[in-house]
Design an enzyme around this catalytic site. Sequence first.
Site, short mmCIF file in Angstrom:
data_model
loop_
_atom_site.label_atom_id
_atom_site.label_comp_id
_atom_site.label_asym_id
_atom_site.label_seq_id
_atom_site.Cartn_x
_atom_site.Cartn_y
_atom_site.Cartn_z
N ASP A 227 -13.25 -1.89 38.32
CA ASP A 227 -11.51 -1.81 38.31
C ASP A 227 -10.52 -0.88 37.40
O ASP A 227 -10.57 -0.18 38.06
CB ASP A 227 -11.92 -3.36 37.30
N HIS A 250 -9.28 0.24 40.71
CA HIS A 250 -7.87 -0.47 40.35
C HIS A 250 -6.37 0.31 40.11
O HIS A 250 -5.46 -0.21 39.73
CB HIS A 250 -7.83 -2.06 39.92
#
Length: 411
Positions: A227, A250
């Site tokens: 993430d 991310h």
Amino acid sequence: MLRLSFLYGCLLLCNSWLAFSAIIADSSGTCTLSSVGSNGDDSPNVEAAFKSPACNTVVIPLHTTLNVATRLNTTGLANKRINLQGTLRFLPDISYWTGNAFFFDFQNSSTFWLLGGNDIIVDGGGTGILDGIGQPWYDAFNTNATLARPIILTIFQGTNVIVQNLQMLNSPMWFNFINEGHNVTFANINISASSNVSTSAAHNTDGWDIYRSDQVVLRDSVINNDDDCVSFKPNSTNVLVENLDCTGSHGISVGSLGQFPGVFDIVENVVAQNIRMTNAQNGARIKCWAGSNVGSGSVKNVTFVDFIETNVDNPLIIDQCYMTSASQCTAFPSNTFITDVIFQNISGTSSGAEKSTVASLNCSPNNRCSGLIVNDINLSPPAKFAPAKFSCQNVVLQGNSMSLFPNCTVT
């Protein structure tokens, strides 16, 4: 706001730590912890030593493993040094933690460990480990997407806090949450989250989430996760992020912001520099909500500089219609305004996930973005998708790379 539903027992009062044979104190105020046993719970001793005014320095020695089986509240500390040379393991009793972790209203987050107070140093000396034992959590989340998974470490109302020279493994959720902190530094942190089961990914394992905090520094660290490498949540101000190596992430993300009606979110005075991003979903990213029933806010004076990106889906992205359809974004533009943002010296390759598009700066209509500067942008897609495409909408760009972008569309 933290929902405090716990009581402080006599364990935290009047030097009761002396009753525990697993704590050895010397005349200099150094307290050394040992394990109560491989199946025991070391949390009470850890908490007592951290809290005791007789322990100026707390040592968890090399080759010592302490089990955290119950929630760890070490807030209200002052002038404390923790030499965490060994390992803290957060035991995966899911039924216990889902009812007894420390819970926050923000994004329904929870944590194993609260650390707060003034003038605190946590130093792993290059050997210290915080182990979230995430695999049972990843497996459980695979079949229960509502499972509340704890963060390893939350700096809560901490001032002048340094966390350095640590390895952090397999957090069930975010690794670090800086909540209402001031002058907080993380340095030389090695973060790794991975699942050994292909169907149970290590989801939501952000490296750091910063919230309602000012003067934060994150530097000289390696992150391998699933993430955000770093996420600037609402009311993150005066933040420096530098010299990070992020894999599988991310991105370095502002937001998401402006989600909740009646709430004004701020991210201001942020610099992210010297970032290496590899095999990632995003590189430098800003995301803000639009629509009919959302909040508002401001992103101002944010600089992304010296990014080297390899195999990244979206190396450079602004999404000011985040989680909003195009028609709704046109009818109800974002009320989180983006101003004075610089993207400078961003180079590398995309993955081809967006085919030829390597940069996408998509703002809401009606002048929601202003003062965006793009300098020295050198991004390319895989050869089969060349040449590179740079897209933008509802924004007037400045800088020596503005010619890479066509006339921006207006919606």
